[in-house]
Every structure is written in structure tokens, then in C-alpha cells.
Design a protein around this motif. Structure first.
Motif, PDB file in Angstrom:
ATOM      1  N   ALA A 107     116.307  80.428  78.734  1.00 13.47           N
ATOM      2  CA  ALA A 107     116.566  79.320  77.800  1.00 13.47           C
ATOM      3  C   ALA A 107     116.405  77.944  78.438  1.00 13.47           C
ATOM      4  CB  ALA A 107     117.969  79.469  77.211  1.00 13.47           C
ATOM      5  N   ASP A 108     116.619  77.845  79.761  1.00 14.20           N
ATOM      6  CA  ASP A 108     116.582  76.522  80.384  1.00 14.20           C
ATOM      7  C   ASP A 108     115.208  76.172  80.942  1.00 14.20           C
ATOM      8  OD1 ASP A 108     117.033  78.579  82.396  1.00 14.20           O
ATOM      9  OD2 ASP A 108     117.232  76.916  83.809  1.00 14.20           O
ATOM     10  N   VAL A 109     114.208  77.004  80.757  1.00 13.20           N
ATOM     11  CA  VAL A 109     112.870  76.713  81.296  1.00 13.20           C
ATOM     12  C   VAL A 109     112.156  75.716  80.385  1.00 13.20           C
ATOM     13  CG1 VAL A 109     110.608  77.689  81.849  1.00 13.20           C
ATOM     14  CG2 VAL A 109     112.694  78.934  82.451  1.00 13.20           C
ATOM     15  N   ARG A 110     111.592  74.693  80.999  1.00 13.60           N
ATOM     16  CA  ARG A 110     110.840  73.683  80.266  1.00 13.60           C
ATOM     17  C   ARG A 110     109.426  73.592  80.837  1.00 13.60           C
ATOM     18  NH1 ARG A 110     114.407  74.597  77.627  1.00 13.60           N
ATOM     19  NH2 ARG A 110     116.004  73.262  76.683  1.00 13.60           N
ATOM     20  N   GLU A 111     108.487  73.215  79.958  1.00 18.80           N
ATOM     21  CA  GLU A 111     107.102  73.039  80.396  1.00 18.80           C
ATOM     22  C   GLU A 111     106.826  71.549  80.541  1.00 18.80           C
ATOM     23  OE1 GLU A 111     103.851  75.316  78.424  1.00 18.80           O
ATOM     24  OE2 GLU A 111     103.001  73.336  78.002  1.00 18.80           O
ATOM     25  N   GLU A 112     106.283  71.157  81.703  1.00 16.15           N
ATOM     26  CA  GLU A 112     105.916  69.762  81.946  1.00 16.15           C
ATOM     27  C   GLU A 112     104.406  69.698  82.111  1.00 16.15           C
ATOM     28  OE1 GLU A 112     108.004  68.751  85.465  1.00 16.15           O
ATOM     29  OE2 GLU A 112     109.987  68.874  84.542  1.00 16.15           O
ATOM     30  N   THR A 113     103.761  68.771  81.418  1.00 19.39           N
ATOM     31  CA  THR A 113     102.317  68.609  81.560  1.00 19.39           C
ATOM     32  C   THR A 113     102.022  67.192  82.017  1.00 19.39           C
ATOM     33  OG1 THR A 113     102.087  67.952  79.241  1.00 19.39           O
ATOM     34  CG2 THR A 113     101.834  70.307  79.750  1.00 19.39           C
ATOM     35  N   ALA A 114     100.894  67.037  82.730  1.00 20.41           N
ATOM     36  CA  ALA A 114     100.476  65.714  83.195  1.00 20.41           C
ATOM     37  C   ALA A 114      98.964  65.624  83.135  1.00 20.41           C
ATOM     38  CB  ALA A 114     100.963  65.470  84.623  1.00 20.41           C
ATOM     39  N   ARG A 132      95.487  62.492  82.274  1.00 22.59           N
ATOM     40  CA  ARG A 132      95.099  61.156  81.859  1.00 22.59           C
ATOM     41  C   ARG A 132      95.402  60.962  80.372  1.00 22.59           C
ATOM     42  NH1 ARG A 132      91.887  58.182  84.869  1.00 22.59           N
ATOM     43  NH2 ARG A 132      90.888  57.252  83.038  1.00 22.59           N
ATOM     44  N   PRO A 133      95.768  59.756  79.950  1.00 18.53           N
ATOM     45  CA  PRO A 133      96.019  59.503  78.527  1.00 18.53           C
ATOM     46  C   PRO A 133      94.804  59.873  77.679  1.00 18.53           C
ATOM     47  CG  PRO A 133      96.732  57.651  79.867  1.00 18.53           C
ATOM     48  CD  PRO A 133      96.004  58.562  80.780  1.00 18.53           C
ATOM     49  N   GLY A 134      95.032  60.577  76.585  1.00 15.66           N
ATOM     50  CA  GLY A 134      93.954  60.956  75.689  1.00 15.66           C
ATOM     51  C   GLY A 134      93.192  62.184  76.114  1.00 15.66           C
ATOM     52  N   GLN A 135      93.481  62.708  77.319  1.00 14.53           N
ATOM     53  CA  GLN A 135      92.772  63.891  77.808  1.00 14.53           C
ATOM     54  C   GLN A 135      93.168  65.110  76.982  1.00 14.53           C
ATOM     55  OE1 GLN A 135      93.020  64.129  82.046  1.00 14.53           O
ATOM     56  NE2 GLN A 135      92.493  66.305  82.100  1.00 14.53           N
ATOM     57  N   ALA A 136      92.157  65.926  76.581  1.00  9.89           N
ATOM     58  CA  ALA A 136      92.423  67.066  75.702  1.00  9.89           C
ATOM     59  C   ALA A 136      93.302  68.104  76.388  1.00  9.89           C
ATOM     60  CB  ALA A 136      91.107  67.693  75.259  1.00  9.89           C
ATOM     61  N   ASP A 137      92.983  68.444  77.627  1.00 12.18           N
ATOM     62  CA  ASP A 137      93.743  69.453  78.355  1.00 12.18           C
ATOM     63  C   ASP A 137      94.487  68.806  79.522  1.00 12.18           C
ATOM     64  OD1 ASP A 137      92.803  71.604  76.759  1.00 12.18           O
ATOM     65  OD2 ASP A 137      90.902  71.534  77.854  1.00 12.18           O
ATOM     66  N   PRO A 138      95.706  69.214  79.789  1.00  7.79           N
ATOM     67  CA  PRO A 138      96.451  68.617  80.907  1.00  7.79           C
ATOM     68  C   PRO A 138      95.837  68.991  82.253  1.00  7.79           C
ATOM     69  CG  PRO A 138      97.619  70.498  80.011  1.00  7.79           C
ATOM     70  CD  PRO A 138      96.468  70.254  79.102  1.00  7.79           C
ATOM     71  N   GLU A 139      95.984  68.090  83.228  1.00  8.58           N
ATOM     72  CA  GLU A 139      95.501  68.386  84.584  1.00  8.58           C
ATOM     73  C   GLU A 139      96.426  69.364  85.287  1.00  8.58           C
ATOM     74  OE1 GLU A 139      95.107  64.680  86.561  1.00  8.58           O
ATOM     75  OE2 GLU A 139      93.531  63.943  85.211  1.00  8.58           O
ATOM     76  N   THR A 140      97.706  69.237  85.029  1.00 12.48           N
ATOM     77  CA  THR A 140      98.678  70.158  85.641  1.00 12.48           C
ATOM     78  C   THR A 140      99.706  70.584  84.600  1.00 12.48           C
ATOM     79  OG1 THR A 140     100.121  68.356  86.353  1.00 12.48           O
ATOM     80  CG2 THR A 140      98.468  69.132  87.939  1.00 12.48           C
TER      81      THR A 140
END
Length: 503
Positions: free
Chosen positions: A413-420, A422-430
Motif C-alpha cells: 500500500a505504501d509503494v509510490r511510482e515516481e517519474t522524471a 523533460r517537460p512535454g516528453q511522452a515517456d519518462p526518462e526514469t
């Protein structure tokens, strides 16, 4: 304390002392409230002036706080009001000292608490208050320390029949164990420590079987469901004078090796041993190999966490200062001798961490995980220790890859997903999966793994989720099944994913 092996106080005096402390409201929250946040924080830094300014009211609580945590002299009349009919008894026992018109403490007595219970703990006086010297006697009995608090928070708090507090000191772990163990044995080589443990047990109405002796000698042939120990683990040449609470008299990390290698003989099936320890990093020998060598042939599961590593110079400075030797006439000679010994032994660093050992309930291959985790964690972690062993059991029960693919998994329940990215980029880099509680682990994921974890709600099997992701992302289903199983096993072991129970 003329006879260190004797009881410090008669039962009737202990009973009346507990009544007086209770009547004065001498509890952890009450003392913290009386001091206020500033004085309380100052006392944690060994400074008493703000506390003395906050305790001038003359109430029994103020008097007891000045007498013990603040180690100030109090007027005899005030002491008599706070401890009616007890001052002479406590002076005869060596717990207090009376001079003309004043009383002062010769040992410490302070409230201590966790989330569910308050206790009173007797130990030797805290050295170093207000910049005073920190030199102590060889048989000094340490009070509540950061190490003892850390071990208490790491301990698995599940109901057990028999528990062992090995090297009990003033008996703090034994007090905690009394909350969930039917029978508690506490051992120590220091007779003063055993006398204080007996007093603390009586003062808090706790039954503890206190036994003198080194290591496991007092419990030869006995089995326990839980063993906890914060042994004297300072890594040194074992020469010169010794402080029993931190120096074992054995060179290097030999004491810790003996604690670890002998613990399995005293664990009942399913029993757990938890050790707070230091170990050496020897040139050319990975620390994991050293610990694995200790565990070889014992048959126990193990989860070992190295929290930090000190370089030899920093380590020597830390413990010479702890002994009150910084600035002493022979400080430089001691420093040089200790460093020279490290160099001769090929010791390049000293690790500090936790060892959790469990004797399997059945005859099988042990499961071991040794890791470095220097990052912030959320205490208490006792439940996480038990859960990690249970998660290993579940993975082993699933057996083959087919068993894992047929399992239904649930994201914690406490797992969260963080994405990073460039702004506007379709897919996250990480993409990072991060736990908010407990060990607060982070795991970098790709799109497939993030999608897999996100879909783990217990409805579909792992195999069904991987096949659906293969179709959705245009991947080969067989390759996905083959490529992600080891990573999923790791996520289950580390607690990101839980195996849903049939139901």
C-alpha cells in the motif's frame, strides 16, 4: 554497592520506591513536559542548565527530575517529600548520598517509554554532563543509549515462549521482552549490571531470570524463540584497560563472531537471533565473505544489513573520546598504537550494522541476504524483520518459475511510482518505485516493470499480467516471462510486492 551480586534493595523498599515514583508522576511524558522541548533537547546533548531553570517549582516531580536525570543536589526536605521514608534506605543501598542538608544521586533512575508502556530504569550516572569528564569505571553500567534503543526498535515483537537478553547491561531489552515473552533470561559478565537488571525488573514488576556468565555459558543446552544482543563490539587490539559495556577483551571482531556462530545452537525451530554489531573490513576480503564465513555450516537464514562504514582513524577517535581519553597525556600514544594494530591486521574499515538470524523450522537450505543500506529508514523495523523471513518462505513455497507465474501478487500500500523526464516528453526518462515506510527502499523500473507492479492487485496471476503487457507493448510474451521473473522475486523479497493468500 559493596556486594555487586547482592540485591540492591529489599523487596519492601522496591515496592515503596515504585509507589513514590508513581505518586510523583515520574513518567517519561511528565518529565518531558516539565522540562519543555528546549530543556529536554538540551539534556539529550548532556546540558542541564535549561532543565535546572525549568524545575524550580519544588514539586515531587521536579525534585526527582533534578535528582536523577539532571544529577543535581536537592534539599533533604524536598527529597523526603518526593521519597517519603525512603531517603535513608536509598542512601544505605548506595543509590543516594546524603550530606549536610542535601542529597545527590549515586546512580541514575529515569523514566523510559515506548509507544505502549512506561518503565523506570536504574543505571550508572550519565558521564559527561555539562562538559564534565567522561571517564568511567571498568564495570560502568550504561543506561539508555542510542544502540540499545536501536536494538529495541529492531526486535521482532511477536509473542514467544522463551527469550534471551544476552549481555543485558541494565536490562532494557529484558523489560521490552517482558511485553511479549512468557519467560526471559538475562545474562551478563558484569555483576553490577546484573544487580541493576534485577532491581529494574523488580521496580517494574517484571519477572526476569538473571544469570551471571560470559556469552552463552549461562544457558548451555537451552533453546530460545528469540535472542537479542548488543554485545561489547568495539574492534580493538584488546590491550590496556577495558570498559566491560563496550570492550569484550577479545581482539578485533572475535566477540561478534562468537555471538553469531554460537547463536544457532540456542535457537528453537523458527527462532530468531538479532545482533547489533561491528565487523572489520580486511584488505582483500569483501565484508560479505567475512560474515558468510561465520554463517557457514550453521543452517540459519540470515538478513544482514551494513548501515555504515568508518575509516580506522575516525573509529579510533570515536572510541577514545567515548572513554574520556581525548586530550589525555597518553592520547596520542593510544591513538598511534590502535592505528598501528589496524594496519598490521590489514583492517581498512569497520562496518556497523544488524544481523538477523533465523533457524528454519524444517531441514532445508538456508536463505541469506547481505546488503548495504546506509539510507534513512523508518523505525521500528521489528515487523519488517519478521516479514522479510516470511516473504522468503512464500517465495520458497511457490517453488519453480511456473509457481511464481501462477501466483497473484499485490503491490504494498505504501509503494509510490515516481517519474522524471523533460517537460512535454511522452515517456519518462526514469521510473522509480519507492516505499514510503519501513526500509524506504527504491527500485528503478522500466515501462514493463512499472506496468506489471501497477497491475498487481491480486486479480490476475503474474503470468496473465505479463502476457497482457506483451500484447499491449508489442513484446514477445515468452521473453517477458523469462526476463522479469528474477526481478519480481527481488521485489517480493524486498516487500514491494506481496503474495496474495488464497481465499
Amino acid at each position: 554497592m559493596d556486594d555487586p551480586a547482592a540485591d540492591l534493595l529489599a523487596p519492601d523498599v522496591v515496592r515503596r520506591l515504585a509507589e513514590a515514583l508513581r505518586a510523583a508522576g515520574f513518567g517519561y511524558d511528565a518529565v518531558a513536559g516539565l522540562l519543555g522541548p528546549v530543556a529536554h533537547a538540551a539534556l539529550s546533548r548532556n546540558e542541564t542548565t535549561p532543565g535546572l531553570r525549568a524545575t524550580t517549582g519544588g514539586s515531587p516531580l521536579a525534585t526527582l527530575t533534578r535528582l536523577w536525570p539532571l544529577q543535581a543536589t536537592v534539599a533533604v526536605a524536598d527529597a523526603e517529600r518526593a521519597l517519603p521514608g525512603l531517603v535513608d534506605d536509598l542512601c544505605r543501598a548506595g543509590l543516594l548520598e546524603r550530606s549536610v542538608g542535601e542529597v545527590r544521586a549515586r546512580v541514575d533512575l529515569r523514566p523510559y517509554a515506548d509507544d505502549s508502556r512506561d518503565w523506570w530504569v536504574v543505571s550508572d550516572l550519565t558521564p559527561g554532563l555539562d562538559g564534565a569528564g567522561v571517564r568511567v569505571s571498568a564495570d560502568h553500567v550504561l543506561g539508555i543509549s542510542s544502540a540499545s534503543s536501536s536494538l529495541a526498535q529492531l526486535t521482532v515483537r511477536e509473542p514467544v515462549l522463551r527469550a534471551l537478553d544476552l549481555g543485558t547491561g541494565c536490562g532494557v531489552q529484558a523489560l521490552h521482552l517482558a511485553e511479549h515473552a512468557r519467560e526471559i533470561v538475562a545474562t551478563d559478565v558484569n555483576q553490577r549490571a546484573l544487580a541493576m537488571t534485577r532491581l529494574n525488573a523488580a521496580l517494574n514488576d517484571v519477572q526476569v531470570d538473571v544469570r551471571p556468565g560470559s556469552l552463552y555459558e549461562p544457558v548451555a543446552g537451552e533453546l530460545f524463540d528469540l535472542v537479542v544482543t548488543n554485545p561489547p563490539f568495539v574492534v580493538s587490539p584488546a590491550t590496556g584497560e577495558r570498559l566491560v559495556y563496550r570492550d569484550s577483551g577479545l581482539p578485533g571482531d572475535e566477540m561478534v563472531r562468537r555471538v553469531v556462530t554460537q547463536a544457532p545452537r540456542h535457537l528453537a525451530p523458527g527462532g530468531i537471533a538479532q545482533v547489533l554489531a561491528n565487523w572489520v573490513h580486511r584488505r582483500g576480503e569483501p565484508w560479505q565473505e567475512r560474515i558468510e564465513g561465520w554463517l557457514a555450516g550453521t543452517g540459519v537464514d540470515a538478513w544482514v544489513v551494513q548501515r555504515e562504514v568508518a575509516d580506522p582513524a575516525a573509529y579510533v577517535e570515536l572510541w577514545l573520546k567515548d572513554a574520556g581519553l581525548h586530550g589525555a597525556a597518553d592520547y596520542l600514544r593510544r591513538y598511534d598504537t590502535w592505528l598501528s594494530w589496524f594496519e598490521e591486521q590489514g583492517i581498512e574499515g569497520i562496518g556497523f550494522g544488524w544481523l538477523h538470524l533465523r533457524r528454519p523450522a524444517t531441514d532445508r537450505e538456508p536463505v541469506r541476504h547481505l546488503e548495504e543500506w546506509p539510507y534513512e529508514v523508518e523505525q521500528p523495523l521489528g515487523a519488517e524483520v519478521a516479514d522479510r523471513f516470511r516473504r522468503g518462505d512464500r517465495l520458497r513455497d511457490l517453488g519453480t518459475d511456473e509457481g511464481l507465474l501462477a501466483a497473484r501478487l499485490v503491490v504494498r500500500a505504501d509503494v509510490r511510482e515516481e517519474t522524471a523526464g523533460r517537460p512535454g516528453q511522452a515517456d519518462p526518462e526514469t521510473i522509480v518505485l519507492r516505499q514510503q515506510r519501513g526500509m524506504r527502499r527504491a527500485h528503478q523500473a522500466d515501462t514493463v516493470l512499472a506496468g506489471l507492479v501497477g497491475a498487481c492487485d491480486g486479480e490476475l496471476t503474474l503470468g496473465q499480467i505479463l502476457d497482457a503487457l506483451a500484447t499491449l507493448l508489442d513484446h514477445d510474451a515468452a521473453m517477458l516471462r523469462e526476463g522479469y521473473l528474477d526481478e519480481v522475486r527481488g521485489l517480493v523479497a524486498d516487500g514491494f510486492l506481496e503474495v496474495a493468500l488464497p481465499g
